[in-house]
Motif scaffolding. Sequence first.
Motif, PDB file in Angstrom:
ATOM      1  N   ASP A 140       5.290 -38.891   8.232  1.00 39.24           N
ATOM      2  CA  ASP A 140       5.855 -39.985   9.029  1.00 39.24           C
ATOM      3  C   ASP A 140       6.902 -39.570  10.048  1.00 39.24           C
ATOM      4  O   ASP A 140       7.290 -40.373  10.900  1.00 39.24           O
ATOM      5  N   ASP A 141       7.395 -38.331   9.982  1.00 35.50           N
ATOM      6  CA  ASP A 141       8.521 -37.917  10.840  1.00 35.50           C
ATOM      7  C   ASP A 141       8.012 -37.612  12.252  1.00 35.50           C
ATOM      8  O   ASP A 141       7.527 -36.512  12.535  1.00 35.50           O
ATOM      9  N   ILE A 148      -0.089 -34.850  14.367  1.00 39.84           N
ATOM     10  CA  ILE A 148       0.310 -35.714  13.253  1.00 39.84           C
ATOM     11  C   ILE A 148       0.150 -34.999  11.910  1.00 39.84           C
ATOM     12  O   ILE A 148       1.011 -35.095  11.040  1.00 39.84           O
ATOM     13  N   GLU A 149      -0.930 -34.223  11.744  1.00 38.76           N
ATOM     14  CA  GLU A 149      -1.164 -33.599  10.434  1.00 38.76           C
ATOM     15  C   GLU A 149      -0.167 -32.475  10.133  1.00 38.76           C
ATOM     16  O   GLU A 149      -0.085 -32.020   8.991  1.00 38.76           O
ATOM     17  N   ASP A 150       0.566 -32.036  11.148  1.00 32.93           N
ATOM     18  CA  ASP A 150       1.594 -31.012  10.914  1.00 32.93           C
ATOM     19  C   ASP A 150       2.978 -31.604  10.657  1.00 32.93           C
ATOM     20  O   ASP A 150       3.936 -30.871  10.403  1.00 32.93           O
ATOM     21  N   PHE A 159       6.913 -46.029   1.370  1.00 43.96           N
ATOM     22  CA  PHE A 159       5.882 -47.051   1.599  1.00 43.96           C
ATOM     23  C   PHE A 159       4.499 -46.569   1.149  1.00 43.96           C
ATOM     24  O   PHE A 159       3.716 -47.337   0.598  1.00 43.96           O
ATOM     25  N   VAL A 160       4.224 -45.291   1.400  1.00 47.17           N
ATOM     26  CA  VAL A 160       2.913 -44.756   1.005  1.00 47.17           C
ATOM     27  C   VAL A 160       2.812 -44.737  -0.524  1.00 47.17           C
ATOM     28  O   VAL A 160       1.779 -45.116  -1.099  1.00 47.17           O
ATOM     29  N   ASP A 186      -0.994 -43.616   8.025  1.00 46.20           N
ATOM     30  CA  ASP A 186      -1.410 -43.669   9.435  1.00 46.20           C
ATOM     31  C   ASP A 186      -0.580 -44.646  10.272  1.00 46.20           C
ATOM     32  O   ASP A 186      -0.527 -44.513  11.492  1.00 46.20           O
ATOM     33  N   VAL A 187       0.009 -45.641   9.639  1.00 46.17           N
ATOM     34  CA  VAL A 187       0.753 -46.658  10.405  1.00 46.17           C
ATOM     35  C   VAL A 187       2.252 -46.618  10.104  1.00 46.17           C
ATOM     36  O   VAL A 187       2.974 -47.569  10.402  1.00 46.17           O
TER      37      VAL A 187
END
Lengths: 335, 335
Positions: A140-141, A148-150, A159-160, A186-187
């Motif tokens: 999320d950072d 994004i995957e890194d 939340f996840v 993802d969100v």
Amino acid sequence: MKRLINDPYDVVEEMLAGYVTAHKDHVVLDQASEAQGRVVVSKSAKQKDKVGVIIGGGSGHEPLFLGYVGKGFADAAVIGNINTSPSPDPCYASVRAVDTGKGCIYLYGNYAGDVMNFDMGAEKADEEDGIRVETVLITDDVISSENIEDRRGIAGDFFVFKVAGAKAEMGGDLDEVVAVAKKCNDVTRTMGVAMSSATLPSKGGPIFEMEDGDMEIGMGIHGEPGVRRGKIEPADKVIDQIMAPILADLPYTAGDEVYVLVNSLGATPLMDLHICFRRVAEILAEKGITIYKSLIGSYASSMDMAGMSVTLVKLDDEIKELLDYPCDTPYFKQF
Amino acid sequence: MKRLINDPYDVVEEMLAGYVTAHKDHVVLDQASEAQGRVVVSKSAKQKDKVGVIIGGGSGHEPLFLGYVGKGFADAAVIGNINTSPSPDPCYASVRAVDTGKGCIYLYGNYAGDVMNFDMGAEKADEEDGIRVETVLITDDVISSENIEDRRGIAGDFFVFKVAGAKAEMGGDLDEVVAVAKKCNDVTRTMGVAMSSATLPSKGGPIFEMEDGDMEIGMGIHGEPGVRRGKIEPADKVIDQIMAPILADLPYTAGDEVYVLVNSLGATPLMDLHICFRRVAEILAEKGITIYKSLIGSYASSMDMAGMSVTLVKLDDEIKELLDYPCDTPYFKQF
């Protein structure tokens, strides 16, 4: 160092001893030898057949991770040393402690050490016990990488974990729990600011140097570099610099609904967090984005670090239902 | 100063603006002119005829007081400037905001400014509206005076508010609510340690000087003098020095049951609080005193002050039932 500890090398064991005593209605320490005293298990684990939800990572981020072990949330947390991944054996032991035949999910922030050790735990669970373990990494950072995957996982972890815990409690199978965890990640977007280092018990002082009166926008919770260091600015200006990259990172449009977390990294008081939240709410109102619910407090800390982060979760009906689902843990209760 | 604020003279108004937006499901700001924007009212207030429970005091102790406004707890909180009593008009306005004809109780820590201003509010409610308002002062800080009635109120406030809120919700009349609040205050004892001053926004720095690495045993939450200043000692030694005066102050005997609160004054992390709790539990076990339940976190802070306190509430069946009674506030939920 302004800390209340005994032997700096005993902080995690002594914290856990206090934790399982204080929260004895909710949790126990797994007694299996492979758990090495580092697996906090919910008293509700294995009470019914469900997917096992396992979270974890380094210590020093309390109430993350152990604070969210309990009914409707995580079944177990695997505990590493300060800012250090747990080792593979407790990762493995956690699976045996919570699996009911429906498989388990590992959820944790995306850090190389955690990935390596949890993966070894999952492999062993498969080989030794034939238990299927899936993993969803939290990323999320927003400023930690272009890809994004890194990206690293920080306060958005909360939340996840929550949606996965709810889905498992509602009877979802492993694929369904994995799907909602991925969907929520993802969100979910977070960005923070730090105004001091945490202090490291074994060092007796700060982990890294930061001049008094300075801040670093975007700094990670272990002191990973952010985007800019400078003098501390007014709260509204700081929030503007945090919200812009968050809002640019997902397509947000007027009419969207979000769940907001304004999170203290440790030493930043509720007074300041509410002042910051006020500005977050103004910015969202200007964009026509509706705040569904908000959490303001220390949900993912870095011990006594001064600083805070803002997390937005873009909602749909499914994620709302899962975030609203009842749960009962020492550090998050909902009914 | 490592704070995130805007104009230092706007901190309370901006905090309240953020607070009532973030927690809009639970609270509103009283719009009456005499409230001066300083009365946080529960959305459950006046929903049924019950005694009005009103708490309050200076700002800078969040989540005390405003965090405990909600169903089954306080109906309103009256908010002063930082470390400053609210003025008489909002104290008065709070009574009009929550009274349903059954009278109101004021509950707050025993500080001269608060006593003066809340008393003026009570007088006005009597004279202008014929509303009976009773007061119970909280006096849990064991080392603040030899005479119990001269002692200050600190983290023990939480428990006295809780029992009064529960008794009112259960339908108790004003005399009964006063009686349980007094009874709870009589069996509640707190002592703390400070390792730094809070920072004062208007000053841009610490309220008082404290050398880095020093601690002061028994210091009050506004920096009132404690019993001894010296170098920070190991957590177990600090807790021993806190527990001895608490245990000497009431007759405790083997077989007693207590509710324990290990409270952060702001910057002391959950890790350290659990290490401290571990020693509290050891001491109580040695004395044969049973821990009924424990709370570990920041329940009564002094903004970013480093330090903590231990509170014990000696229980009987009535106090247990009231402390266990369901409630729903932004910073304390129980079901």
